[in-house]
Each structure stands twice: as C-alpha cells, then as structure tokens.
Design an enzyme around this catalytic site. Sequence first.
Site, short mmCIF file in Angstrom:
data_model
loop_
_atom_site.label_atom_id
_atom_site.label_comp_id
_atom_site.label_asym_id
_atom_site.label_seq_id
_atom_site.Cartn_x
_atom_site.Cartn_y
_atom_site.Cartn_z
CE LYS A 151 -0.01 -2.14 12.30
NZ LYS A 151 -1.38 -2.02 12.66
N1 GLU Z 1 -4.58 -0.93 10.98
C1 GLU Z 1 -5.67 -1.15 11.88
C2 GLU Z 1 -5.20 -1.46 13.28
O1 GLU Z 1 -4.10 -1.15 13.63
C3 GLU Z 1 -6.67 -2.15 11.36
C4 GLU Z 1 -6.12 -3.49 11.06
C5 GLU Z 1 -7.12 -4.39 10.34
O2 GLU Z 1 -8.25 -3.98 10.13
O3 GLU Z 1 -6.72 -5.49 10.01
O4 GLU Z 1 -5.93 -1.93 14.09
#
Ligand code: GLU
Length: 432
Positions: free
Chosen positions: A123
């Site tokens: 993240k």
């Molecule tokens: N931001 C989204 C999550 O928290 C998607 C992450 C992604 O698709 O890599 O799951």
Amino acid sequence: MSSDTSDQSTVDNPEPVPDTTESALATARHQLERAASLLDIDPNVVERFRYPDVVHEVTIPIERDDGGVEVFRGYRAQHDSVRGPYKGGIRFHPHVSREECIGLSMWMTWKCAVMDIPFGGAKGGVVVDPKDLSDGERERLTRRFTDEIRNVIGPTTDIPAPDMGTDAETMSWMMDAYSMQEAETIPGVVTGKPPVIGGSEGRAGAPGRSVAIIAREVAEYYDSPLAESTVAVQGFGSVGANAARLLDDWGATVVAVSDVTGAAYDPDGLDTRAVPSHEEQPEAVARSADRTIGNDELLALDVDLLVPAAVGNAITEANAADVRADVIVEGANGPVTFAAGEILAERGVPVIPDILANAGGVTVSYFEWLQDINRRAWSEERVNEELETEMLAAWDAVRTEFERGDASWRDAAYAVALGRLAEAHEARGLWP
Ligand code: GLU
C-alpha cells in the site's frame, strides 16, 4: 464519503475525519496476534508477518500553479510477496503515514491470500488533500511520485491500484509515466485503469459488487434473505453506492445511505438510484433526501445489515455499544477498530471482515493484470461471472473455517489467509 472517482475503500473520499485513536498498523497487528493465538501456525512465520519487507519513503517536489514549488511526502509499503508480486492501492489523503501504509499493506497480503490470487500485499500514498490541488497539480504530483517509486514497482514486482483519493485517471498517469521511462507501453504496471488503455470492464464497480455478494450470502446464512432484510450503508462512493444499489436490485430494503453531509433515510426503503453517488455529484446525499439523519444515527439504526463503506475507524470503542444492526459487513478497509471488534464480539454482533467483503477490487485487478499480460480484453459479463465464482469460493473457505469452532468471522478469514501464506513460506524456506 466515498469518492467514486476513487476506488474502493477507495472506497472513498477524504472525509469525514476518522477517529485516529487506533492506527491501522495497531489494528492490523492486534488482529494478527489474536488470529495467530487461535491457530496452529509456526510462530517464526507469524513473527515475519508482523513486519513489512520494506517501506519506501520519497520526497515529491512539484510546481504549483502559482509558480512556487511545494514538496510532498510519499510512501510505498511492501509487506509480503511470498505468493506473488506486491499488490495494493495508492492513497492521496492528508492522514497518509508510514504506519498507515504498513497496516494497510498487511491487510492486502491477507486479502490476496483469502481470495487465493497470486499476489502479495502493498500500500502506498501521498500526504495530500487532493481537493487542494488543481487537475494539473494532481497530474504533476502523480507523475513525479511514480517516477520516485519507479525502481520498486513493475508488472512482476509491485502493481499499484486506486484507493482513497485516487481513481482511474490517476492510474492512467501512473501507467504513462512508468511506460515513458521504460520506453514501452506496460499496461500491467498498475490496475484500475480506464478500459481504453488496458483497464478491465467491471473494475470500478467490483469492490461494491463483492460487498453485495458477501452481504447476500451472509443474509442467507443467518436465515434472513435479502428480500426480508433492511440495510444501512455509510459512504456513497465507489464501494457504498455500488453495494447499496446491487442490494436494492436484489430485493433488500436499503433504509439509509450517507456521505459526509449526512444520511438519506426512509424506513420504507430508498430508491438508491435517485440518490447521487459521490462520482455522480459529490457531497449531495443529504441535499437530495426528503428525510435525513446524521452519520452517528445511521450507525445506530436497528437494521439487519450495516455496511460501513466510508473510512477506517468508523466504529470505535466510543460507539460500538450503540450499534443495533444484526450483522456488520465491512465495505471500507478497517472500519471497525480492534477495540470495537471486541465489544461487538461480546455483544454477539458478527462482523464480516474487509479482507473478504471488499476483496472484489483486488480480484478484478488480478483479472485486469491477466488481460494486460495476455493483451486480451474480457467482457463485463465474464468479469462479473468470474468475480462471483471467486467470491463464492472465498466465502465457502471462510465459512467452513468459521463453522469449525467459536472464532469470529475475522479470525476465520485470517485462518484461511495465514494458512495459505504459512504454507508458502514453509515451502520456500528462509533465504539464505
Ligand atoms: N485499493 C483496493 C483495496 O484496498 C484495491 C487494491 C488493488 O486492486 O490492488 O483492496
């Protein structure tokens, strides 16, 4: 609360200001410790899960429209890649921090493992309120941030996606900035792009769709099928609006939906398509409603299903005792703090965890990545069908684990995820 130009949990736009008494990292570590204490997992492997592999911290100078230079701070936390490349969103939000990125990257590791997709967890984010930037400034910030993390991302190493405050347009700029430096078009470096440049049909609606699928299964499980269920949804962005509208289509009575301005409320059921989502018209939920209540009241409604789909830490020890819903389905990432989870468990309120419920986003990201590397697009119908299959497989695995004992739904999801991850770590061993 949800910006639907923003993806999931991304669900979301920057407001309301969440309770920050428990950091995402503190919640994630508590959850891990609790689950590990209930499971037969090698403590040496659990010890490794407590820490990210690496956290990249970068400085991002950009030229503002007035000609001045402003410097922003950005992060990319890479937690674990034993099952495949790091994967997870990029946030633009004033509360982004190193700790928050680490906590959220841990959740991505578990989420990909619960879904059994071949990715690890990451993240990232930039400490900024995107509402303070012009379109040009957002583009310059995105491109420079991408360049600063260029050496640590890539289609086989770490694949970003949208999250709070970022969207398909942000991913287009990231893909372009990366591709220009590599001197070839590399769509698989990010997911959540517009379909015209290799994005997947159905990706934008996927997190909300998975929340609705899991809510439907949970309702059946507790003998309260959707046609007989009332639902309240906090957050009307990407996750909240898509989940509310699908649940409405599938027969549920959606009595309340909210954004940062308050909640539209109708005990006989709202027409969820008549309420503008964040993407359609930001911060217009309360204005569009005949009858309104506050966000606090929404969280305390006596409904069958409560879906917090706005921000982290929506339900804390301060308001967990007020929740009157029969079941909570987490739409946002981390909407229930660890302390609130303990109170809800004592009160017998099941909480279906984010790492299962909103995992449709990363699952369709995986489909997008497959489409990109194969240079072949899938129809929306195929995406939705395959998402349904994957969600039901994950639900079955978690339900089976839940039925084995008296652990919570979150513990059951952790058991599935940690079991798969530990097996992979044991098979690969510790290097060198
Ligand atoms: N931001 C989204 C999550 O928290 C998607 C992450 C992604 O698709 O890599 O799951």
